[in-house]
Scaffold this motif. Structure first.
Motif, mmCIF file in Angstrom:
data_model
loop_
_atom_site.group_PDB
_atom_site.id
_atom_site.type_symbol
_atom_site.label_atom_id
_atom_site.label_comp_id
_atom_site.label_asym_id
_atom_site.label_seq_id
_atom_site.Cartn_x
_atom_site.Cartn_y
_atom_site.Cartn_z
ATOM 1 N N TRP A 66 0.845 -1.177 0.000
ATOM 2 C CA TRP A 66 0.000 0.000 0.000
ATOM 3 C C TRP A 66 0.883 1.231 0.000
ATOM 4 O O TRP A 66 1.875 1.305 0.713
ATOM 5 C CB TRP A 66 -0.904 0.030 1.228
ATOM 6 N N GLN A 68 0.744 5.537 0.352
ATOM 7 C CA GLN A 68 -0.074 6.689 0.727
ATOM 8 C C GLN A 68 0.102 7.784 -0.313
ATOM 9 O O GLN A 68 1.217 8.198 -0.602
ATOM 10 C CB GLN A 68 0.348 7.200 2.109
ATOM 11 N N ARG A 71 -4.523 11.447 -2.480
ATOM 12 C CA ARG A 71 -5.938 11.096 -2.580
ATOM 13 C C ARG A 71 -6.317 9.900 -1.729
ATOM 14 O O ARG A 71 -7.414 9.382 -1.828
ATOM 15 C CB ARG A 71 -6.289 10.816 -4.040
ATOM 16 N N GLY A 72 -5.391 9.388 -0.939
ATOM 17 C CA GLY A 72 -5.680 8.241 -0.089
ATOM 18 C C GLY A 72 -4.666 7.135 -0.342
ATOM 19 O O GLY A 72 -3.619 7.337 -0.935
ATOM 20 N N ARG A 73 -5.014 5.945 0.121
ATOM 21 C CA ARG A 73 -4.107 4.811 -0.038
ATOM 22 C C ARG A 73 -4.364 4.120 -1.366
ATOM 23 O O ARG A 73 -5.493 4.034 -1.821
ATOM 24 C CB ARG A 73 -4.303 3.841 1.115
ATOM 25 N N ARG A 74 -3.279 3.610 -1.965
ATOM 26 C CA ARG A 74 -3.372 2.952 -3.264
ATOM 27 C C ARG A 74 -2.560 1.673 -3.220
ATOM 28 O O ARG A 74 -1.448 1.665 -2.708
ATOM 29 C CB ARG A 74 -2.828 3.887 -4.342
#
Length: 84
Positions: A66, A68, A71-74
């Motif tokens: 994951w 960070q 726009r958030g976690r990817r």
């Protein structure tokens, strides 16, 4: 009430009234808003073909993870990378 007193009070009131009238310049004031973060295009590296066993030994497995972002976690899937 005398005319002089009326003119003096009018001279004091008129500038206040004129400045309180909304103008077009007031309507053009830009409101601050949150701009979206520009999206960065992540290009995949070009695939390297394994031609010899030496290149196969240099192949390294990178597990998925994951990351960070703004726009958030990817999730980034697992892949092989080639070291020279």
């Amino acid at each position: 009430m005398s005319i002089k007193r009326m003119l003096a009070s009018a001279a004091l009131i008129v500038p206040i009234v004129v400045t309180s009238i909304p103008s077009q310049a007031d309507a053009q004031i830009r409101r601050e808003f949150r701009r979206p973060v520009p999206v960065r295009v992540i290009r995949r590296p070009a695939r390297v073909r394994v031609y010899t066993p030496v290149q196969a030994r240099r192949r390294i497995f990178v597990p998925g993870r994951w990351v960070q972002t703004n726009r958030g976690r990817r999730w980034i899937p697992a892949r092989y990378i080639y070291r020279r």
